[in-house]
Design an enzyme around this catalytic site. Structure first.
Site, short mmCIF file in Angstrom:
data_model
loop_
_atom_site.label_atom_id
_atom_site.label_comp_id
_atom_site.label_asym_id
_atom_site.label_seq_id
_atom_site.Cartn_x
_atom_site.Cartn_y
_atom_site.Cartn_z
N TYR A 58 0.85 -1.19 0.00
CA TYR A 58 0.00 0.00 0.00
C TYR A 58 0.89 1.25 0.00
CZ TYR A 58 -3.57 -3.39 1.55
OH TYR A 58 -4.41 -4.48 1.68
N HIS A 126 0.30 -12.07 1.22
CA HIS A 126 -0.78 -11.32 0.55
C HIS A 126 -1.45 -12.13 -0.57
CE1 HIS A 126 -1.75 -6.76 0.04
NE2 HIS A 126 -2.83 -7.48 -0.13
N LEU A 207 -17.36 -3.48 2.75
CA LEU A 207 -18.36 -2.55 2.22
C LEU A 207 -18.39 -2.60 0.70
CD1 LEU A 207 -17.52 0.43 4.61
CD2 LEU A 207 -19.61 -0.95 4.65
N ARG A 209 -15.91 -2.34 -1.35
CA ARG A 209 -15.07 -1.23 -1.83
C ARG A 209 -15.86 0.07 -1.86
NH1 ARG A 209 -10.10 -3.27 -3.49
NH2 ARG A 209 -10.08 -5.50 -3.88
N1 LIG Z 1 -5.93 -8.79 1.44
C1 LIG Z 1 -6.22 -8.11 0.37
O1 LIG Z 1 -5.90 -8.49 -0.75
C2 LIG Z 1 -6.97 -6.81 0.52
C3 LIG Z 1 -7.56 -6.21 -0.62
C4 LIG Z 1 -8.28 -5.03 -0.42
C5 LIG Z 1 -8.37 -4.45 0.85
N2 LIG Z 1 -7.76 -5.05 1.91
C6 LIG Z 1 -7.85 -4.48 3.27
O2 LIG Z 1 -9.22 -4.36 3.64
C7 LIG Z 1 -9.50 -3.03 4.04
C8 LIG Z 1 -10.94 -2.68 3.71
O3 LIG Z 1 -11.23 -2.89 2.35
P1 LIG Z 1 -11.43 -1.70 1.29
O4 LIG Z 1 -10.89 -0.44 1.86
O5 LIG Z 1 -10.92 -2.22 0.02
O6 LIG Z 1 -13.00 -1.63 1.09
P2 LIG Z 1 -14.26 -1.31 1.97
O7 LIG Z 1 -13.92 -1.28 3.39
O8 LIG Z 1 -15.30 -2.24 1.49
O9 LIG Z 1 -14.66 0.14 1.45
C9 LIG Z 1 -13.79 1.25 1.55
C10 LIG Z 1 -14.38 2.39 0.76
O10 LIG Z 1 -15.65 2.72 1.32
C11 LIG Z 1 -15.69 4.07 1.69
N3 LIG Z 1 -16.44 4.13 2.97
C12 LIG Z 1 -16.06 3.58 4.15
N4 LIG Z 1 -17.00 3.80 5.09
C13 LIG Z 1 -17.97 4.50 4.49
C14 LIG Z 1 -19.21 5.04 4.94
N5 LIG Z 1 -19.63 4.86 6.20
N6 LIG Z 1 -19.98 5.74 4.05
C15 LIG Z 1 -19.58 5.90 2.78
N7 LIG Z 1 -18.42 5.41 2.28
C16 LIG Z 1 -17.62 4.73 3.14
C17 LIG Z 1 -14.27 4.52 1.84
O11 LIG Z 1 -14.20 5.90 1.54
P3 LIG Z 1 -12.98 6.85 1.99
O12 LIG Z 1 -11.75 6.20 1.39
O13 LIG Z 1 -13.30 8.15 1.34
O14 LIG Z 1 -12.93 6.91 3.45
C18 LIG Z 1 -13.56 3.65 0.78
O15 LIG Z 1 -13.65 4.26 -0.47
C19 LIG Z 1 -8.45 -2.20 3.30
O16 LIG Z 1 -8.29 -0.93 3.89
C20 LIG Z 1 -7.24 -3.09 3.39
O17 LIG Z 1 -6.61 -2.91 4.63
C21 LIG Z 1 -7.08 -6.22 1.75
#
Ligand SMILES: NC(=O)c1ccc[n+]([C@@H]2O[C@H](COP(=O)([O-])OP(=O)(O)OC[C@H]3O[C@@H](n4cnc5c(N)ncnc54)[C@H](OP(=O)(O)O)[C@@H]3O)[C@@H](O)[C@H]2O)c1
Length: 325
Positions: A58, A126, A207, A209
């Site tokens: 990241y 990962h 969520l 994404r």
């Molecule tokens: N292992 C893997 O391969 C892998 C892949 C992807 C992610 N991850 C991990 O999982 C974590 C979470 O996944 P993610 O970030 O991809 O997706 P997510 O949690 O499903 O969604 C994040 C997105 O939703 C928005 N958001 C969050 N809360 C919200 C709310 N209450 N209202 C409106 N929009 C909201 C965020 O906006 P803002 O950014 O504007 O706050 C961001 O754009 C990542 O941060 C990472 O640490 C791991």
């Protein structure tokens, strides 16, 4: 905030963690408000969130630096998880899968330095590297455990057979794989496997994404480089078709006077006490909303209604060959 123990041997974590990726990479606005991101991490601590997720890829690297700075003197109060395997430290440092033990060690040393700590709570591979037997990679991780440099081993997007082979080398504390109302594929084989083996499950992108919050209705809302522009589910007709999923989630949210994103998180938490989702955000307001989902209870009828939401249109990655491997 409630806490759970990940699997038979994993750490105790807050029921909801904080995904820190979007603060530094992949999504619109990343890297533009470091102070806001750090304040979000601090607010998470105040609200009882003890589980923080990052990875060397990241940024690359900048997210670990940010998380390390933000946690500073409170390191021992949290469960800090990071990931390796997407950067080839033995070569020119470029992106590419590398699960070799020597690469894992170089990655670990870098992560420890950037995070400003002498141990990592969960060190995840990962993605599996098809060129390196999982036994070799996990064998190296087991050495890091013996040395006290990591407390637990994790895998991300591993297939059931890989998980079994890894577990035969050393106990695995957690599997981190995409799981949400619009990504339910782990239910068929992966969740039963981790449950049988006593491994915790950490749903990423809970969520969808951001899609399941109902705030993304068009690609025009996303920067040119936002990862979601290349994600099939967000493309053209797929995006339009998938909006009906959000509408179905929103129907339940309205009954509860809640937000669709909160319902998506409450549904995930209702899938089992061995699941700790890590919603990602860089904003305090979203964080507070997400954490409040911990107090939301869905009725059996609402859970059944959510179980019946439409299947998504489009794959969750442009190239599905590196997941579930
Ligand atoms: N292992 C893997 O391969 C892998 C892949 C992807 C992610 N991850 C991990 O999982 C974590 C979470 O996944 P993610 O970030 O991809 O997706 P997510 O949690 O499903 O969604 C994040 C997105 O939703 C928005 N958001 C969050 N809360 C919200 C709310 N209450 N209202 C409106 N929009 C909201 C965020 O906006 P803002 O950014 O504007 O706050 C961001 O754009 C990542 O941060 C990472 O640490 C791991």
């Amino acid at each position: 905030m409630k806490t759970i123990t990940l699997g038979n041997n994993g750490p105790e974590v807050s029921r909801l963690g904080l995904g820190c990726m979007g603060m530094s990479d992949f999504y619109t606005g990343h890297g533009t408000d470091e102070a806001g991101s750090i304040a979000t991490i601090h607010r998470a601590l105040e609200l009882g969130v003890t589980f923080f997720d990052t990875a060397e890829i990241y940024g690359p690297f900048t997210n670990e630096e940010l998380v390390g700075r933000a946690l500073g003197g409170r390191r021992d109060e949290v469960v800090l998880a990071t990931k390796f395997g997407f950067i080839q430290h033995l070569g020119d440092g470029s992106r590419g899968l590398d699960g070799r033990p020597e690469n894992a060690r170089l990655a670990l040393e870098g992560s420890l330095k950037r995070l400003g700590t002498d141990y990592i709570d969960i060190f995840y591979q990962h993605r599996m590297d098809p060129k390196v037997p999982i036994e070799d990679t996990v064998g190296a991780l087991a050495e890091f455990v013996a040395e006290g440099k990591i407390r637990h081993i994790g895998l991300s997007e591993a297939a059931p057979e890989t998980i079994r082979r890894a577990q035969a080398v050393h106990p695995i504390a957690a599997l981190q794989t995409e799981y949400s109302l619009w990504s339910r594929d782990p239910e068929a084989e992966i969740l039963p496997t981790v449950r049988e083996l006593g491994i915790g499950f950490v749903p990423y992108s809970p969520l969808g994404r951001g899609f399941l919050t109902g705030t993304i209705r068009s690609l025009d809302q996303l920067d040119e480089k936002d990862f979601r522009r290349s994600n099939p589910r967000f493309e053209g007709e797929n995006l339009e078709a998938n909006i009906r999923i959000v509408e179905q989630v929103d129907a339940v949210a309205r009954e509860l006077d809640a937000k669709p994103g909160q319902v998506a998180l409450a549904w995930l938490m209702a899938q089992g006490d061995d699941i700790a989702p890590i919603p990602g955000t860089k904003r305090i307001s979203y964080l507070e909303e997400n954490v409040a989902a911990d107090a939301l209870t869905l009725s059996d009828a609402q859970l059944a209604q959510l179980d019946g939401v439409a299947a998504p249109q489009g794959d969750r990655y442009p190239d599905m060959s590196s997941v579930n491997r």
